[in-house]
Design a protein around this motif. Sequence first.
Motif, PDB file in Angstrom:
ATOM      1  N   PRO A   2       0.820  -1.203   0.000  1.00  0.00           N
ATOM      2  CA  PRO A   2       0.000   0.000   0.000  1.00  0.00           C
ATOM      3  C   PRO A   2       0.862   1.265   0.000  1.00  0.00           C
ATOM      4  O   PRO A   2       1.841   1.358   0.732  1.00  0.00           O
ATOM      5  N   THR A   3       0.473   2.193  -0.838  1.00  0.00           N
ATOM      6  CA  THR A   3       1.124   3.492  -0.880  1.00  0.00           C
ATOM      7  C   THR A   3       0.034   4.548  -0.806  1.00  0.00           C
ATOM      8  O   THR A   3      -0.964   4.454  -1.517  1.00  0.00           O
ATOM      9  N   ALA A   4       0.218   5.533   0.058  1.00  0.00           N
ATOM     10  CA  ALA A   4      -0.758   6.607   0.188  1.00  0.00           C
ATOM     11  C   ALA A   4      -0.043   7.936   0.038  1.00  0.00           C
ATOM     12  O   ALA A   4       1.081   8.102   0.510  1.00  0.00           O
ATOM     13  N   ALA A   5      -0.695   8.859  -0.626  1.00  0.00           N
ATOM     14  CA  ALA A   5      -0.160  10.208  -0.769  1.00  0.00           C
ATOM     15  C   ALA A   5      -1.181  11.180  -0.195  1.00  0.00           C
ATOM     16  O   ALA A   5      -2.350  11.131  -0.567  1.00  0.00           O
ATOM     17  N   LEU A   6      -0.735  12.011   0.713  1.00  0.00           N
ATOM     18  CA  LEU A   6      -1.600  13.036   1.275  1.00  0.00           C
ATOM     19  C   LEU A   6      -1.032  14.381   0.871  1.00  0.00           C
ATOM     20  O   LEU A   6       0.185  14.586   0.927  1.00  0.00           O
ATOM     21  N   ALA A   7      -1.907  15.284   0.462  1.00  0.00           N
ATOM     22  CA  ALA A   7      -1.468  16.605   0.029  1.00  0.00           C
ATOM     23  C   ALA A   7      -2.147  17.657   0.888  1.00  0.00           C
ATOM     24  O   ALA A   7      -3.368  17.634   1.053  1.00  0.00           O
ATOM     25  N   GLY A   8      -1.350  18.554   1.423  1.00  0.00           N
ATOM     26  CA  GLY A   8      -1.887  19.667   2.200  1.00  0.00           C
ATOM     27  C   GLY A   8      -2.093  20.869   1.304  1.00  0.00           C
ATOM     28  O   GLY A   8      -1.309  21.110   0.391  1.00  0.00           O
TER      29      GLY A   8
END
Length: 123
Positions: A2-8
């Motif tokens: 699993p890879t997750a990307a969060l962007a602020g």
Amino acid sequence: MPTAALAGATGGAGTTRLVVETAALVATTGRDVAVLDAAFATQGLADHVEGRLDPDLAALVTDETDTPLDDALVDLRAETSGRVACAPASASFEQLARAKAPAAAERFADRVREADAAFDAVG
């Protein structure tokens, strides 16, 4: 893995904190998690680790180097059965400008693939 990307949307919104807390939560299940800091402008992940960052993630994506990602990883102190390894950025102004180039984005993607091969989860 699993890879997750969060962007602020803006610095100080809490995105880095959310990623660190999520990584620690996943690590409580015994999984090893890598966190890569793509927020070169705010470099907030560096605030969550101790010690000198040499190399940092910005150097790995802006300099043409064969340095393995593992050399830039710093273990986060967390009481978990799994590992939380962070690759913070601590870039100079000049390096920050180069980190926004398309070639650096391609090298960042290579580093994510490298982390994906070595960890149970990547954020």
